[in-house]
Design a protein around this motif. Structure first.
Motif, short mmCIF file in Angstrom:
data_model
loop_
_atom_site.label_atom_id
_atom_site.label_comp_id
_atom_site.label_asym_id
_atom_site.label_seq_id
_atom_site.Cartn_x
_atom_site.Cartn_y
_atom_site.Cartn_z
N THR A 117 -3.76 -5.42 1.90
CA THR A 117 -2.79 -4.43 1.44
C THR A 117 -2.20 -3.74 2.65
OG1 THR A 117 -2.33 -2.64 -0.10
CG2 THR A 117 -4.47 -2.53 1.04
N PHE B 11 -11.96 -0.86 4.94
CA PHE B 11 -10.86 -0.13 5.60
C PHE B 11 -10.83 -0.47 7.09
CE2 PHE B 11 -9.30 3.70 2.95
CZ PHE B 11 -9.35 2.97 1.78
N ARG C 180 -2.94 -1.86 9.80
CA ARG C 180 -2.01 -0.99 10.54
C ARG C 180 -0.94 -1.76 11.30
NH1 ARG C 180 -5.45 3.50 11.54
NH2 ARG C 180 -6.15 4.18 9.49
N ALA D 244 -8.01 -3.67 3.69
CA ALA D 244 -7.19 -2.46 3.52
C ALA D 244 -7.11 -1.72 4.85
CB ALA D 244 -7.82 -1.58 2.45
N SER D 245 -6.27 -0.68 4.85
CA SER D 245 -6.05 0.10 6.07
C SER D 245 -5.57 -0.83 7.19
CB SER D 245 -7.36 0.82 6.46
OG SER D 245 -7.16 1.72 7.50
N ARG E 43 -9.32 2.21 9.80
CA ARG E 43 -10.12 3.43 9.98
C ARG E 43 -11.39 3.15 10.77
NH1 ARG E 43 -9.28 7.36 4.69
NH2 ARG E 43 -7.11 6.73 4.31
N ASN F 161 -3.44 5.34 -3.46
CA ASN F 161 -4.61 6.23 -3.35
C ASN F 161 -4.09 7.65 -3.51
OD1 ASN F 161 -3.77 7.28 -0.78
ND2 ASN F 161 -4.71 5.55 0.27
N LEU G 244 -1.46 8.69 -0.95
CA LEU G 244 -0.15 8.03 -1.13
C LEU G 244 0.58 8.63 -2.34
CD1 LEU G 244 -1.24 4.32 -0.47
CD2 LEU G 244 0.12 5.78 1.06
N ASP H 199 0.86 -1.19 0.00
CA ASP H 199 0.00 0.00 0.00
C ASP H 199 0.89 1.24 0.00
OD1 ASP H 199 -2.55 1.13 0.06
OD2 ASP H 199 -2.62 1.22 2.25
N LYS I 227 -9.52 2.18 -9.30
CA LYS I 227 -10.07 2.28 -7.95
C LYS I 227 -11.12 3.39 -7.93
CE LYS I 227 -7.81 1.93 -3.44
NZ LYS I 227 -6.60 2.36 -2.74
N THR J 12 -1.35 -1.25 -4.14
CA THR J 12 -2.50 -0.33 -4.11
C THR J 12 -1.96 1.06 -3.85
OG1 THR J 12 -2.86 -0.79 -1.76
CG2 THR J 12 -4.20 -2.03 -3.31
C1 E4P Z 1 -6.33 1.01 0.54
O1 E4P Z 1 -6.40 0.76 -0.63
C2 E4P Z 1 -5.89 2.30 1.08
O2 E4P Z 1 -4.91 2.82 0.23
C3 E4P Z 1 -5.25 2.18 2.44
O3 E4P Z 1 -5.16 0.85 2.88
C4 E4P Z 1 -5.75 3.14 3.45
O4 E4P Z 1 -5.02 2.97 4.64
P1 E4P Z 1 -5.00 4.06 5.78
O5 E4P Z 1 -6.34 4.06 6.46
O6 E4P Z 1 -3.92 3.63 6.70
O7 E4P Z 1 -4.72 5.39 5.13
#
Ligand code: E4P
Length: 218
Positions: free
Chosen positions: A185, A131, A168, A165-166, A134, A28, A31, A6, A85, A26
């Motif tokens: 990711t 996510f 941590r 995703a997201s 989050r 966004n 990023l 990611d 995306k 991935t």
């Molecule tokens: C997923 O595709 C996002 O790019 C990503 O996982 C968001 O992660 P974050 O909440 O740590 O910003």
């Protein structure tokens, strides 16, 4: 489970790809903003696609369906690895449906509920991105959502892939693996945390010291 990195940091992508650790990338807009100020986005996406043999998610940056479809077409032309995306909005799902019908793969992002995940699958999403971190940030349970989506997709034999995703920290990854997410990711820092163990380091230190005491060449 497929592992995606990611990040839009090409150095980190090359490092992980050359070690055989990742199946895709991935990105966004946030990023991209971290690394892309001096780069044309299309050039950076191409470089990423050439560095990793797998899907590379590139996100649209408009809010209307027509605009998303137009940006999706331009992004998809960059390289066969590109996955478009789109956000989990009505316009995003409209764009998802249109792009999917043309054979372009779509990752529906910013998913925070099981019903959103169901509708994304209806619209033909190749990947759904719940996510996790989050949700945890606002005292929810991100992993509960992954489990719910897994059960719904299994109940109805939906083949949209769950892309956790997201993520941590390593425990998120363990739970995503146990719940049967298809992909995860993770940022580079978490990827390398996954392979660390103090007993590996201690064991290796012992082996090296014992070999040295033998005083022989291999
Ligand atoms: C997923 O595709 C996002 O790019 C990503 O996982 C968001 O992660 P974050 O909440 O740590 O910003």
């Amino acid at each position: 489970m497929k592992i995606f990195l990611d990040t839009a940091d090409i150095t980190e992508i090359r490092r992980a790809a050359e070690a055989g650790l990742i199946d895709g990338v991935t990105t966004n807009p946030s990023l991209m903003a971290k690394v892309g100020a001096t780069r044309e986005p299309a050039d950076l996406f191409l470089e990423i696609c050439e560095a990793v043999d797998g899907p590379v998610s590139a996100e649209v940056v408009v809010l209307d369906a027509e605009g998303m479809i137009e940006q999706g077409h331009r992004l998809a032309k960059i390289h066969d690895n590109i996955v478009i995306k789109v956000p989990l909005t009505e316009a995003g799902l409209r764009a998802c449906s249109a792009l999917t019908n043309e054979g372009i793969r779509v990752n529906v992002t910013l998913c925070f509920s099981p019903t959103q995940a169901h509708l994304a699958a209806k619209a033909g999403a190749t990947y759904i991105s719940p996510f996790i971190g989050r949700i945890d940030d606002v005292a929810g349970d991100g992993m509960e959502l992954v489990g719910q989506i897994r059960q719904i997709y299994d109940n109805y034999e939906i083949d949209t892939e769950i892309l956790a995703a997201s993520i941590r920290h390593p425990q998120h990854m363990v739970q995503a693996l146990l719940l049967g997410a298809d992909c995860g990711t993770l940022p580079p820092k978490v990827l390398y945390q996954l392979l660390e163990h103090p007993l590996t380091d201690k064991g290796l230190e012992g082996f090296m010291a014992d070999w040295k005491s033998l005083g022989r060449e291999l």
